[in-house]
Design a protein around this motif. Structure first.
Motif: not given
Length: 317
Positions: A223-248
């Motif tokens: 589930d590539k799309l679901g994995t992208l969603h989860m990665r973005a949420q995890l990056l946000l939790q880890l306060q890696r906002t620049a990477e999370a913003e790119e994914l979003y």
């Protein structure tokens, strides 16, 4: 398997098996007929009385007679796990789950390793939110049938529901260690198991470990799309906002109507997202009352040509 306390001769034993078979295949009239043949010779045979009552329970207008027969059967053979189990099934059909659980527990005192009764008990325990009892029952089922994948996963879920995220992950890892190779037909199911494991890690405040798991198993995750969603949420939790913003932004280009993506992107930009059931004005009033500084209060008295800016908290023309 315990021996019946009221054993039948071979002919009647075969008839009793037919009663069960007919009941399970919903051939109720045939089940009653076979039960009556046994009761003609053995009128006080508890398990046959109970099975006849269970069959009546699913025939229109026979509810009272069903309870009467089951109770007569139980009275005739109190040491029968079948009678207690049947009594529980009748209670369950009437949504009387507490009494059904009591009957299942009595049945298990007689036949403690009966897998079917344990499964029925586990189902009602989760129905009644008896999580500690559910954990215990799923553990007993795993001990009895450790080669069954469902028992491993259900035991892990039981600990997840009990709030023990670490043990849930350990159980899932232990199950994975028993697998030699994942068949192609089960690749998607295994992918879902890995995603669930990452979810449990994230809920257990181990966002870093969850992200590492997604990176390690990315080839197995279907589930590539679901994995992208989860990665973005995890990056946000880890306060890696620049990477999370790119994914979003990437997710936004795939589906601009997904409100989860908009909320995640707003958080990356430091904007308070909409709270379900609340307007922006309600959130601002709540924040102002609590002394919050992240959302500024606004007025709504300007002309219709004014536009509110979420960055400044002011209206601009």
């Amino acid at each position: 398997m315990t021996q019946p306390s009221q054993p039948l001769p071979n002919k009647e034993t075969a008839l009793f098996r037919q009663v069960v078979k007919f009941y399970e295949s919903k051939q109720y009239k045939k089940a009653i007929k076979a039960a009556d043949q046994i009761l003609k010779k053995f009128p006080d045979h508890g398990e046959t009385l109970a099975m006849k009552g269970l069959t009546y329970n699913y025939m229109e207008g026979r509810k009272e007679e069903a309870y009467d027969l089951v109770r007569r059967g139980l009275k005739a053979d109190l040491r029968s796990h079948v009678c207690w189990h049947v009594y529980g099934l009748v209670y369950r059909s009437d949504n009387n789950y507490l009494e059904a659980i009591k009957c299942y527990m009595n049945a298990l005192r007689i036949d403690k390793d009966n897998v079917q009764i344990l499964r029925d008990l586990a189902m009602l325990q989760i129905q009644m939110h008896d999580i500690p009892g559910f954990v215990d029952t799923r553990y007993r089922l795993l001990q009895l049938r450790s080669n069954n994948r469902n028992n491993w996963i259900a035991f892990a879920i039981a600990h997840h529901l009990d709030g023990n995220h670490e043990l849930c992950v350990q159980i899932l890892s232990a199950y994975e260690s028993t697998l030699d190779e994942i068949p192609a037909s089960e690749a998607y199911e295994h992918s879902e198991l890995l995603s669930y494991k990452a979810l449990v890690l994230a809920e257990g405040e181990q966002a870093g470990a969850a992200l590492a798991l997604l990176d390690k198993e990315q080839d197995k995750l279907k589930d590539k799309l679901g994995t992208l969603h989860m990665r973005a949420q995890l990056l946000l939790q880890l306060q890696r906002t620049a990477e999370a913003e790119e994914l979003y932004h990437k997710l936004l280009s795939l589906n601009p109507d997904d409100y989860r993506v908009h909320e995640g992107l707003q958080l990356c930009l430091g904007i308070e997202p909409h709270t379900e059931g609340q307007t922006w004005q309600q959130q601002q009033q709540k924040a102002a009352a609590g002394g919050a500084n992240d959302v500024s209060t606004t007025t709504t008295t300007s002309s219709s040509s004014s536009v509110w800016s979420p960055h400044s908290g002011k209206k601009r023309r």
